[in-house]
Design an enzyme around this catalytic site. Structure first.
Site, PDB file in Angstrom:
ATOM      1  N   HIS A 119      23.858  19.856  60.798  1.00 51.18           N
ATOM      2  CA  HIS A 119      22.679  19.192  61.369  1.00 51.18           C
ATOM      3  C   HIS A 119      22.507  19.730  62.789  1.00 51.18           C
ATOM      4  CE1 HIS A 119      20.223  15.220  61.801  1.00 51.18           C
ATOM      5  NE2 HIS A 119      19.750  16.174  62.584  1.00 51.18           N
ATOM      6  N   GLU A 179      20.309  19.910  57.729  1.00 49.94           N
ATOM      7  CA  GLU A 179      19.597  18.670  58.015  1.00 49.94           C
ATOM      8  C   GLU A 179      18.899  18.775  59.368  1.00 49.94           C
ATOM      9  OE1 GLU A 179      22.781  15.559  55.940  1.00 49.94           O
ATOM     10  OE2 GLU A 179      22.632  15.683  58.122  1.00 49.94           O
ATOM     11  N   HIS A 182      26.321   9.101  55.350  1.00 50.63           N
ATOM     12  CA  HIS A 182      26.510   8.426  56.635  1.00 50.63           C
ATOM     13  C   HIS A 182      27.566   7.329  56.514  1.00 50.63           C
ATOM     14  CE1 HIS A 182      24.832   8.753  60.693  1.00 50.63           C
ATOM     15  NE2 HIS A 182      25.334   7.547  60.859  1.00 50.63           N
TER      16      HIS A 182
END
Length: 247
Positions: A44, A76, A197
């Site tokens: 990310h 991401e 997450h």
């Protein structure tokens, strides 16, 4: 079929960036994770490069394509023009779109698929035209699924932060039930389902049992912390087993 494990290496990059040194090696530890049986690698990259750098993206892409030809590379991020241009250069297998503000320390909510419909539809079409699978980061709310499907996305990634933060079993079950309902709505709409997450060795098996068609989980923080105890190879094996992989 077991849920696939994608190892998020942001935390490794953040540790490296504390010093002007090349270790721990993001590419080297990603290679170890893949050798241990991970399905893929997730990054990310954020505009300030506080963990993953643009150079990491291309170094990882080169390593995976050269050494692990069936591996999935997942990038991401928020669909700024810079992020989209990065994806178009790196050509990952999957792009996960996340509604992050640059100042956020980590992702903490999903898209409003009604309010953000025009942006998402335009971005999804742009990425899919170049052969990339697109997943949208969503909160556990079945009401968001129709909007996600209307954008043309291939998958949704369920934001599991509230589930990961629920330590009492009754609270965890309530959050898990919401995730299950959203996943079932997504499946009914023809969307694949990912999740990520704050997933751990403890809370991952009940989630996989509740959503047996879960395609993929992306795990970074807890997996990296566990690797400090067990080593990367053994940790990846532990998370694969937690995903239902008996191999």
């Amino acid at each position: 079929m077991p849920t696939h494990l994608s190892v998020n290496v942001n935390a490794i990059a953040q540790l490296r960036n504390r010093r002007n040194l090349p270790w721990p090696s993001v590419v080297g530890l990603s290679r170890i994770a893949m050798q241990a049986g991970a399905y893929g690698i997730t990054v990310h990259p954020r505009p300030d490069e506080r963990h993953i750098r643009r150079t990491d993206v291309f170094d990882l892409s080169d390593m995976l394509r050269r050494e692990f030809k069936t591996a999935e590379f997942n990038i991401e991020g928020y669909p700024s023009e810079d992020f989209l241009a990065l994806c178009e250069r790196a050509r990952p297998d999957q792009v996960t779109l996340v509604p992050d503000d640059p100042a956020q320390s980590t992702s903490d909510h999903g898209w409003d698929t009604a309010k953000d419909a025009a942006l998402l539809t335009r971005v999804v079409a742009r990425l899919k035209a170049q052969g990339m699978r697109v997943s949208l980061f969503l909160d556990a709310d079945p009401g968001l699924v129709a909007g996600a499907r209307a954008t043309g996305a291939d998958r949704v990634e369920l934001y599991t932060g509230p589930y990961g933060g629920a330590f009492a079993e009754a609270e965890a079950k309530a959050e898990r039930d919401k995730l299950k309902a959203t996943a079932e709505a997504a499946r009914a709409a023809g969307l694949g389902v990912n999740a990520g997450h704050d997933l751990t060795l403890d809370n991952l098996p009940p989630l996989v049992a509740a959503i047996p068609f879960l395609a993929e989980v992306s795990i970074g923080h807890a997996l990296t912390a566990d690797a400090l105890i067990h080593g990367m190879t053994e940790t990846v094996k532990l998370y694969r087993r937690a995903c239902g992989d008996k191999g």
